[in-house]
Design a protein around this motif. Structure first.
Motif: not given
Length: 194
Positions: A50-66
């Protein structure tokens, strides 16, 4: 926390990838996050980013129901584990807003039985907690279902017992759901057994 329990395991994967392209999904933070939720945690209904932020060696990935009806269940924090451009992604925790897991503290030494807790915002929430280890598909322990909670930024507390903790790092996952799906929101932390 997952998928590699040690740096040596991550380096072994790098060697296998370099020699034969073994499991390329480790290089994709989105696929690693979905593999964590579906494969490791067993949340089959969580199958969409549901969301994606990648900055260098870090990532924040939002996950949601299909499907289109599910909001973000969690935002997973991943880091590159090791060195080099093919260092794999590793789930290290979750970025929490309206549902947090603060007890036990990240990286703390734990024993069974363990008290878990945090804060939650919501109406008529039902919290359950599992303790997992990377080397086993089955949970080491599950809290009795379910602990009622709700309100605005209210504390919650759930005891959980577990056995068979031979891995050095365990995953503690708290889940709330039941309104429209079994897993509507979740939060994770890593703890140590030694």
């Amino acid at each position: 926390m997952w998928p590699f329990a040690t740096l040596a395991q991550a380096q072994a994967w790098q060697r296998a990838y370099r020699s034969g392209g073994h499991q390329p999904w480790h290089l994709d933070p989105e696929q690693t996050a979905l593999s964590f939720t579906r494969g490791y945690l067993g949340f089959d209904e969580i199958g969409r980013v549901s969301s994606r932020t990648v900055s260098g060696r870090h990532a924040r990935i939002g996950v949601a129901r299909t499907g289109s009806g599910g909001g973000t269940a969690a935002v997973l924090h991943l880091v590159r584990y090791g060195t080099g451009p093919d260092a794999p992604w590793e789930v290290v925790g979750s970025d929490d807003t309206t549902f947090s897991l603060t007890t036990p503290a990240y990286g703390s030494l734990v024993r069974s039985p363990m008290v878990t807790g945090g804060r939650i915002t919501g109406v008529d929430e039902n919290i359950r907690v599992q303790v997992r280890r990377p080397s086993s598909a089955a949970p080491l322990g599950t809290s009795p279902c379910c602990t009622a909670a709700g309100g605005t930024d209210e504390p919650w507390r759930v005891p959980v017992s577990f056995t068979g903790a031979r891995d050095p790092v365990l995953t503690v996952v708290a889940v709330t759901g039941g309104h429209v799906a079994d897993v509507e929101r979740f939060t994770v932390t890593a703890v140590r057994t030694r």
